[in-house]
Design an enzyme around this catalytic site. Structure first.
Site, short mmCIF file in Angstrom:
data_model
loop_
_atom_site.label_atom_id
_atom_site.label_comp_id
_atom_site.label_asym_id
_atom_site.label_seq_id
_atom_site.Cartn_x
_atom_site.Cartn_y
_atom_site.Cartn_z
N GLY A 29 -22.87 6.56 35.92
CA GLY A 29 -22.31 7.60 35.96
C GLY A 29 -22.96 8.58 35.78
O GLY A 29 -24.69 8.41 36.14
N TYR A 158 -10.87 20.13 28.78
CA TYR A 158 -10.33 19.90 27.74
C TYR A 158 -10.68 19.87 25.81
O TYR A 158 -9.95 19.66 25.26
CB TYR A 158 -8.43 19.08 27.41
CG TYR A 158 -9.28 17.20 27.46
CD1 TYR A 158 -10.05 16.51 26.91
CD2 TYR A 158 -9.29 16.38 29.14
CE1 TYR A 158 -10.73 15.82 26.50
CE2 TYR A 158 -9.89 15.43 28.98
CZ TYR A 158 -10.92 14.87 27.71
OH TYR A 158 -11.10 13.18 27.39
N PRO A 201 -13.07 16.35 37.15
CA PRO A 201 -12.67 15.44 37.80
C PRO A 201 -14.00 14.94 38.86
O PRO A 201 -14.43 15.94 39.29
CB PRO A 201 -11.70 14.83 38.21
CG PRO A 201 -10.99 15.60 38.80
CD PRO A 201 -11.31 16.93 37.71
#
Ligand code: HXC
Ligand code: NAP
Length: 298
Positions: A29, A158, A201
């Site tokens: 990733g 967050y 994202p």
């Protein structure tokens, strides 16, 4: 789930050739995207995580692409001796380590009341405990050896808003943000910098399988939450990370850089929902508001 656009590197070739960089979770990733970018820019890179076979494959792939050696080291960040061992192996292979990227993470969605205390622990142990173990190990080494090292922590937006359904992750990322800001001040006197990136994202297999499994990926397509109406490109994040670990950002310390296309602000602004109002309704709305302006006080 890799970069679609053919974005170029932001920094010049060789910009990181004096850097020895450890990236936890660097075999998949976003960690892999950053490791690739650092290696492309001349850094000697160590990628460290639990699955050694996957790391070896990733290291070979990155090396073949960049022409620079990448060292895979098996490391569970919840285990302090694994972290010490990773540092030791990195120094033995490449010489003094001067950058540590805390990227390894675990996460899954769940109503919090369904979690056992072990489910909570498993996430906190990887993200927060693993993050502060790594930072502590690197900091002790840098202070002892008078190395002006840099830590880059990968958090999330967050970390400061909190988020329902990923509470162990939110708690841990908030802790990592506090660690970043606290030590940026405490260790500044040693020339050690700590910064963070808060990504919105960026599609990766690891995150999407655990956060948007099955139909959820379509139902809650993240790009609909983003003012720029798209998700992030891995290379965009890798370019930012390269800057923050480079000497070009030498006066940036204790900062968290958000890279989310404006996503979290869209969720925050009181009247941001008004984008749902069609243009043709605005005349009528304006008339109503003007009328209210002229009405007598109550
Ligand atoms: C409730 C769950 C659960 C679930 C596991 N558990 N999954 N509880 N809902 N979906 C519970 C288990 O029952 C167990 O508790 C406890 O968690 C620990 O489980 P383990 O068996 O030890 O772990 P396992 O379930 O095999 O794996 C969990 C993990 C794994 C280690 C976190 O998912 C992992 O390796 N993740 C790494 C990669 C990753 O998560 N990437 C995403 C990062 S994305 P009991 O009580 O039964 O023993 C990110 C930010 C994204 O961080 C933001 C996007 C915008
Ligand atoms: P990913 O591919 O699942 O990456 C997680 C990595 O962490 C894996 O390489 C995994 O490797 C490693 N890891 C997990 N547990 C570990 C442990 N105990 N010790 C060492 N390594 C461990 O997910 P990603 O999306 O690229 O996430 C990378 C970072 O970006 C994370 O910090 C995540 O919170 C953050 N982030 C991602 C997004 C997004 O949209 N993708 C958004 C905000 C923040 P092994 O399995 O081999 O251990």
């Amino acid at each position: 789930m890799e970069t679609k656009k053919n974005l170029k590197s932001m920094l010049r070739e060789g910009s990181l050739d004096k850097k020895v960089i450890i990236v936890t979770g660097g075999g998949t990733g976003l960690g892999k995207a950053m490791a690739t970018e650092f290696s492309e820019l001349g850094a000697k890179v160590v990628i460290a995580s639990r699955k050694f076979d996957a790391l070896k494959t990733a290291a070979a792939e990155i090396s073949a692409r960049t022409g620079n050696t990448v060292l895979p080291v098996q490391c569970d960040v919840t285990n302090y001796s694994d972290i010490e061992n990773t540092l030791k192996k990195a120094v033995a292979e490449f010489g003094p380590v001067n950058v540590w990227v805390n990227n390894a993470a675990g996460n899954f969605i769940s109503p919090t009341e369904r979690l056992s205390y072990r489910a909570f622990d498993v996430i906190v142990n990887i993200v927060l405990r693993g993050g502060y173990y790594s930072t502590l190990c690197a900091g002790k080494y840098w202070i002892e050896n008078k190395i002006k090292g840099t830590v880059l922590n990968i958090v999330t937006t967050y970390a400061w808003t909190g988020s329902a359904y990923v509470v162990p992750s939110a708690v841990s990322k908030a802790g990592m943000l506090a660690l970043t800001r606290s030590l940026a001040v405490e260790w500044g006197k040693y020339g050690i910098r700590l910064n963070a990136i808060a990504p919105g994202p960026f599609p990766t297999k690891g995150a999407w399988e655990r956060l948007l499994p099955g139909d959820l990926a379509k139902k809650f397509d993240f790009k609909n939450k983003v003012p720029l109406q798209r998700v992030g490109e891995h290379k965009e994040l890798a370019n930012l990370a390269a800057y923050l670990v480079s000497d070009y950002s030498g006066y940036v310390n204790g900062e968290v850089v958000t890279i989310d296309g404006g996503e979290w602000l869209k969720g925050a602004g009181q009247f941001n929902m008004l984008e749902l109002v069609p243009n043709e309704l605005w005349d009528e709305i304006e008339n109503m508001v003007r009328k209210a302006n002229k009405s007598k006080p109550l």
